[in-house]
Design an enzyme around this catalytic site. Structure first.
Site, short mmCIF file in Angstrom:
data_model
loop_
_atom_site.label_atom_id
_atom_site.label_comp_id
_atom_site.label_asym_id
_atom_site.label_seq_id
_atom_site.Cartn_x
_atom_site.Cartn_y
_atom_site.Cartn_z
N TYR A 253 -10.53 15.30 -4.76
CA TYR A 253 -9.78 14.49 -5.73
C TYR A 253 -9.01 15.40 -6.69
CZ TYR A 253 -8.90 11.54 -9.80
OH TYR A 253 -8.31 10.89 -10.86
N THR B 171 -12.62 2.65 -16.56
CA THR B 171 -11.86 1.83 -15.63
C THR B 171 -12.70 1.56 -14.39
OG1 THR B 171 -10.91 3.63 -14.32
CG2 THR B 171 -9.76 3.05 -16.37
N LYS C 116 -4.80 16.02 -7.22
CA LYS C 116 -4.11 15.85 -8.49
C LYS C 116 -3.49 17.17 -8.97
CE LYS C 116 -4.90 11.43 -9.37
NZ LYS C 116 -3.83 10.46 -9.62
N ASP D 212 0.85 -1.18 0.00
CA ASP D 212 0.00 0.00 0.00
C ASP D 212 0.89 1.24 0.00
OD1 ASP D 212 -1.68 2.17 0.81
OD2 ASP D 212 -3.05 0.77 1.77
N VAL D 213 0.62 2.19 -0.90
CA VAL D 213 1.48 3.37 -1.00
C VAL D 213 1.38 4.28 0.22
CG1 VAL D 213 1.50 3.39 -3.52
CG2 VAL D 213 -0.24 4.71 -2.28
#
Length: 250
Positions: free
Chosen positions: A151, A186, A155, A61-62
């Site tokens: 979100y 996706t 980014k 997990d990052v």
């Protein structure tokens, strides 16, 4: 497909599905050796099944510092160093501004920004000269979309970071760029937190603005990524390439 990435070593996080999985397949097809990292080991094992000599699987997990340290250590042990780092792992959750408390903000920033940045920082001593870092941002840094402010902000921070990092790492011969996916079909679309009927309505509205009349495919992003990480893009530094089917045109 050309072997434009022949013998380069690429690290791809979030490689188990969607864009990350397509990147893994594309980079393999273009001759790269790859390290695939993600929370679910099963799809990562599928990537390695027929390419044991060119694929290293590292589950993790990052957002976990120990997992990232293990990713770096195992990658260097197996391949000696790396040429490409793509911190692709990301999450998107719909949350109104009223509901965007500290926990909601931290959830997305911890993966999309902090996780990406720390992945690259861990690999920095091991990226060979002539190497490449590629961040995955979003077309939503250019347009507003209700419910996705957190979100988009995570980014946007990544986009700004990548431009500054490009200038900082240039003396080391490491190129830094970003690819900004538009609407892509996706699994992330099904996990953003909207009811199915609302999700379908939103998808219809989005599709109406796409010049090809349909969502893009993960391979559209993967092929752009492969180009940006190849020697063919040796004079592209600090750029964000938007692949959005024309959504941001008008």
């Amino acid at each position: 497909m050309s072997n434009s990435l022949q013998d380069k070593v690429a690290v791809i996080t979030g490689a188990g599905s969607g864009i990350g999985r397509s990147m893994a397949d594309t980079f393999l097809a273009q001759g790269a050796k790859i390290v695939v990292f993600g929370r679910n080991p099963a799809p990562l094992a599928e990537i390695a099944a027929n390419n044991q000599d060119r694929v290293l699987v590292v589950p993790g997990d990052v957002t976990n510092a120990d997992d990232l340290s293990r990713l770096v250590a195992e990658s260097v042990k197996r391949f000696g160093g790396v040429d490409i780092v793509i911190p692709n792992a990301g999450i998107a959750k719909v949350a109104s501004f009223a509901d965007s408390d500290t926990a909601a903000i931290h959830q997305q920033f911890s993966v999309n920004f902090v996780g990406a940045v720390q992945t690259v920082r861990g690999f920095l001593p091991h990226i060979r000269k002539g190497g490449s870092v590629l961040f995955v941002t979003t077309f939503l840094t250019q347009v507003g979309f209700p419910g996705l402010a957190i979100y988009s902000a995570s980014k946007a921070a990544l986009k700004s970071f990548s431009q500054t990092l490009a200038a900082e790492l240039a003396p080391q011969g490491i190129r830094v760029n970003s690819v900004a996916p538009g609407p892509i079909a996706t699994p992330i679309w099904g996990s953003i937190g909207l009811p199915p009927d609302v999700l379908q309505a939103v998808a219809g509205q989005v599709t109406a603005r796409l010049l090809p009349g349909a969502f893009g495919e993960p391979a559209d992003i993967a092929k752009t990524a492969a180009f940006l990480c190849s020697d063919a893009a040796k004079n592209i530094w600090g750029q964000e390439i938007v692949v959005d089917g024309g959504y941001t045109v008008g």
